[in-house]
Design a protein around this motif. Sequence first.
Motif, mmCIF file in Angstrom:
data_model
loop_
_atom_site.group_PDB
_atom_site.id
_atom_site.type_symbol
_atom_site.label_atom_id
_atom_site.label_comp_id
_atom_site.label_asym_id
_atom_site.label_seq_id
_atom_site.Cartn_x
_atom_site.Cartn_y
_atom_site.Cartn_z
ATOM 1 N N ALA A 547 0.776 -1.113 -0.130
ATOM 2 C CA ALA A 547 0.124 -0.008 0.027
ATOM 3 C C ALA A 547 0.994 1.078 -0.185
ATOM 4 N N ALA A 548 1.891 1.188 0.754
ATOM 5 C CA ALA A 548 2.875 2.347 0.905
ATOM 6 C C ALA A 548 3.601 2.799 -0.530
ATOM 7 N N LYS A 549 3.718 1.488 -1.019
ATOM 8 C CA LYS A 549 4.517 1.468 -2.275
ATOM 9 C C LYS A 549 3.514 2.143 -3.541
ATOM 10 N N MET A 550 2.321 1.926 -3.448
ATOM 11 C CA MET A 550 1.127 2.271 -4.423
ATOM 12 C C MET A 550 0.957 3.869 -3.821
ATOM 13 N N VAL A 551 1.074 4.149 -2.951
ATOM 14 C CA VAL A 551 1.041 5.684 -2.474
ATOM 15 C C VAL A 551 2.104 6.514 -2.948
ATOM 16 N N ARG A 552 3.313 5.881 -2.779
ATOM 17 C CA ARG A 552 4.590 6.467 -3.196
ATOM 18 C C ARG A 552 4.507 6.884 -4.678
ATOM 19 N N THR A 553 3.942 5.704 -5.646
ATOM 20 C CA THR A 553 3.796 5.958 -7.117
ATOM 21 C C THR A 553 2.795 7.132 -7.253
ATOM 22 N N GLN A 554 1.856 7.143 -6.570
ATOM 23 C CA GLN A 554 0.677 8.300 -6.670
ATOM 24 C C GLN A 554 1.565 9.536 -6.522
ATOM 25 N N LEU A 555 2.528 9.545 -5.400
ATOM 26 C CA LEU A 555 3.282 10.697 -5.276
ATOM 27 C C LEU A 555 4.270 11.253 -6.173
ATOM 28 N N LEU A 556 4.746 10.432 -6.867
ATOM 29 C CA LEU A 556 5.949 10.691 -7.672
ATOM 30 C C LEU A 556 5.475 10.750 -9.114
ATOM 31 N N GLN A 557 4.388 10.072 -9.610
ATOM 32 C CA GLN A 557 4.064 10.159 -11.035
ATOM 33 C C GLN A 557 3.823 11.595 -11.387
ATOM 34 N N PRO A 558 3.319 12.472 -10.883
ATOM 35 C CA PRO A 558 3.122 13.847 -11.511
ATOM 36 C C PRO A 558 4.771 14.405 -11.795
ATOM 37 N N LEU A 559 5.448 14.335 -10.690
ATOM 38 C CA LEU A 559 6.754 14.700 -10.832
ATOM 39 C C LEU A 559 7.623 14.272 -12.051
ATOM 40 N N ALA A 560 7.452 12.816 -11.891
ATOM 41 C CA ALA A 560 8.052 12.044 -12.941
ATOM 42 C C ALA A 560 7.617 12.535 -14.588
ATOM 43 N N HIS A 561 6.261 12.849 -14.603
ATOM 44 C CA HIS A 561 5.709 13.208 -15.782
ATOM 45 C C HIS A 561 6.535 14.534 -16.305
ATOM 46 N N GLN A 562 6.367 15.553 -15.300
ATOM 47 C CA GLN A 562 6.612 16.845 -15.267
ATOM 48 C C GLN A 562 8.171 16.958 -16.044
ATOM 49 N N PHE A 563 9.032 16.080 -15.445
ATOM 50 C CA PHE A 563 10.527 16.207 -15.778
ATOM 51 C C PHE A 563 10.912 15.257 -16.968
ATOM 52 N N GLY A 564 9.751 14.469 -17.455
ATOM 53 C CA GLY A 564 10.101 13.530 -18.435
ATOM 54 C C GLY A 564 10.946 12.162 -18.036
ATOM 55 N N MET A 565 10.710 11.577 -17.019
ATOM 56 C CA MET A 565 11.406 10.548 -16.330
ATOM 57 C C MET A 565 10.595 9.743 -15.839
ATOM 58 N N SER A 566 10.736 8.279 -15.400
ATOM 59 C CA SER A 566 10.250 7.329 -15.075
ATOM 60 C C SER A 566 10.243 7.560 -13.213
ATOM 61 N N THR A 567 9.252 7.061 -12.551
ATOM 62 C CA THR A 567 9.369 7.249 -11.161
ATOM 63 C C THR A 567 10.435 6.321 -10.532
ATOM 64 N N GLU A 568 10.877 5.249 -11.158
ATOM 65 C CA GLU A 568 12.383 4.537 -10.823
ATOM 66 C C GLU A 568 13.440 5.663 -10.612
ATOM 67 N N LEU A 569 13.306 6.628 -11.271
ATOM 68 C CA LEU A 569 14.655 7.471 -11.217
ATOM 69 C C LEU A 569 14.615 8.410 -10.264
ATOM 70 N N LEU A 570 13.557 8.283 -9.304
ATOM 71 C CA LEU A 570 13.298 9.238 -8.338
ATOM 72 C C LEU A 570 13.461 8.319 -7.026
ATOM 73 N N GLN A 571 14.045 9.091 -6.128
ATOM 74 C CA GLN A 571 14.094 8.596 -4.838
ATOM 75 C C GLN A 571 13.544 9.724 -3.529
ATOM 76 N N ILE A 572 12.946 8.786 -2.559
ATOM 77 C CA ILE A 572 12.791 9.580 -1.327
ATOM 78 C C ILE A 572 13.818 9.560 -0.007
ATOM 79 N N THR A 573 14.535 10.376 0.458
ATOM 80 C CA THR A 573 15.262 10.113 1.370
ATOM 81 C C THR A 573 15.392 11.245 2.457
ATOM 82 N N ASP A 574 14.937 11.087 3.728
ATOM 83 C CA ASP A 574 14.727 11.825 4.802
ATOM 84 C C ASP A 574 13.781 13.115 4.405
ATOM 85 N N GLY A 575 12.787 12.702 3.945
ATOM 86 C CA GLY A 575 11.716 13.795 3.384
ATOM 87 C C GLY A 575 11.959 14.219 2.196
ATOM 88 N N LYS A 576 12.956 14.318 1.424
ATOM 89 C CA LYS A 576 13.243 14.781 0.190
ATOM 90 C C LYS A 576 12.957 14.055 -1.050
#
Length: 765
Positions: A547-576
Amino acid sequence: MSHDTATGIPAQADAEAAPHGLGVSLPLAEARAKTEGTFPYAADLWAEGLLWAAVLRSPHAHARVVSIDTRQAAGMPGVHAIVTHEDVPGEGLHGRYGADRPVFASEVVRHHGEPLAAVAADHPDTARMAAAAIMVEYEVLPAQTGPEEAFTAEPLHPDGNVVRHIPLRHGDQEATGETVVEGVYRIGRQDPAPVGAEAGLAVPRPDGGVELYAASTDPHADRDRAAAVYGLDPERVKVVVTGVPGATADREDPGFLLPLGLLAMRTGCPVKLAATREESFLGHAHRHPTLLRYRHHADAEGRLVRVEAQILMDCGAYTDSSRESLAAAVAFACGPYVVPHATIDGWAVRTNNPPAGHVRGEGALQVCAAYEAQMDKLAKKLGLEPAEVRARNVLATGDVLPTGQTVTCPAPVAELLQAVQDFPLPALPKDTPEEEWLLPGGPEGAGEPGAVRRGVGYGLGMVHMLGAEGADEVSTATVRVQDGRATVICAAVETGQGFTTLARQIVQETLGIDEVAVAPVDTDQPPAGPSCHSRHTWVSAGAVERAAKMVRTQLLQPLAHQFGMSTELLQITDGKITSYDGVLSTTVTEAMDGKELWATAQCRPHPTEPLDGAGQGDAFVGLVFCAVRAVVDVDVEIGSVRVVELAVAQDVGRVLNPAQIAARIEAGLTQGLGAALTENLRAPQGVLRHPDLTGYALPTALDAPDIRIVRLVEERDVVAPFGAKAASAVPVVTAPAAVASAVRAASGRPVNRLPIRPQAAVAQS
């Protein structure tokens, strides 16, 4: 990951590098509430217009009920209602696996303490006096308390005396070895002995239903059982889980939980019951007393050829979880050893003894004590060291169990045994008056230093994870994130195994959110199953992760789409949130932008199958292994025993919370110590003797030895979420066998009974 050699837990430097998330000793979620006294135990609950309940229990182990007269009790001032079997509107029988246990006895009582009636009154003392005033005429019948008599005795139950028989046949049934050793072993009745009071509160609902507040460990199953008894649809019964003050077995006794709802619906008032210690001993299930007969065949080098065993488990009056316990006992009857040929017969039978059921390590503890005693006998007969004969036979990944199931999970048994062998032995005690407190029996003991012998013994144990034999293991979880805070909704009950803390760690690591809460549990949530076999570390934590990974995808997809990359290229560390190339860098709070994100997921492990008519089948999802070396001092003249040290190496898959796993292993070893030396709930002729904590000797902090966690083997189980394995049951299973082995080494006696009695530790002259 580096480990401290004395404790086996990750070094503190690692924890400092990662302030939260998996692999860190995050404090228990409920620690503050417990220390401040605000933790909501059932015994502390209150409601307006509260009535108090008491249950009338049978003083006999076996008797015919001639009549029940409630008139005098009903006329007492302050009494609001009395219910008996005649007042049960739905099913009169209930049970964990098949309904065979009456809510209230009607025609016959089958064990000491069986409920016959329940009273609701305006004061707890009034309720107890009214229960005592109920006139019951009994025709006392002979109590059938010997499990061996169950095969030929008159049936104690309409379903007969034999609950289950498993005839396991593996390999050549005519195979023999050059060396043969035999033994007969008896394992006593251990009680879970929860320190916190067992209590419950029932509140009637306007729709004619009822809400039950209790320390339930399987709320949805309890709801369904209660609804069947009350003659209601499950939707009209709600179970709300109150704080569980730790659980090493089932917490609640249906003998008072089910009557509470009947009384609440009858009176229209909230009804509460807080069990006395005696009621607790009489009502809840205990570990199965077991009789075991073994014959081991080995070749000249000490390698096992064939194991023959007969296992007879005493269920008490009703089935409870005895079918599952017997399956574990039969499947693990040969231990974590390679056995080409096996002939195992296991029976679970009804008697008029107190009820037996799920207690941590059920089935596996009993057989571990027996097969490890056999390995000691084999070593002695062959002139080998006890550890050496074990090393020549240990199981490994790819080997086959006597059930025909291939061990596909990590099985580092040889590594575990070697770790405890190599750990330095404790120093010998000084033989001076100033150090007499080191003697067996304590500072006021009668022992003499010259009579003390030191012994070293070994135990190898195994347990299964999750349910077995086709049990549908599934859990559902929801993760919701809003305003920088995450909430986990899952009906997995926190019983001390640390699920709520683990759920927080999973969400912290996956979403980079510090503030994570776990919602209270009730049956309005989707089911998560029972809190046993460490299943919530697997199925419920697995559901939370998905469930947490599904929420993570929901969170990152708009950013990934905006910058033209996949969500796998984004990481979350210490709230960033950052991208692999550093182009994107923002915070989780900024990315949320006031939105609410949520997802629900399920986790269901691969299916298992029931054992067939020859005891064969892939019955278990996964296995856990443990090695314990016990060092004891025995006064061989008077038989007193002091456990000096327990060194343990355990197969854990992956350490998710270092401090928590160490605490669970230490607690498990201490519970096993009780089974080895002190805990035996005696029931002559089926009647419990001294059902209190003065007559039942639990080990205390003064009895606990030095515990050394020598090694935690982190070989991840690839089919388990996070690769982690169960932690607390396998040390309970293994410790008694290791202690008995050490006493055997010190005294030269066979030690074929648990708990170990003083006369069994006195050296033969």
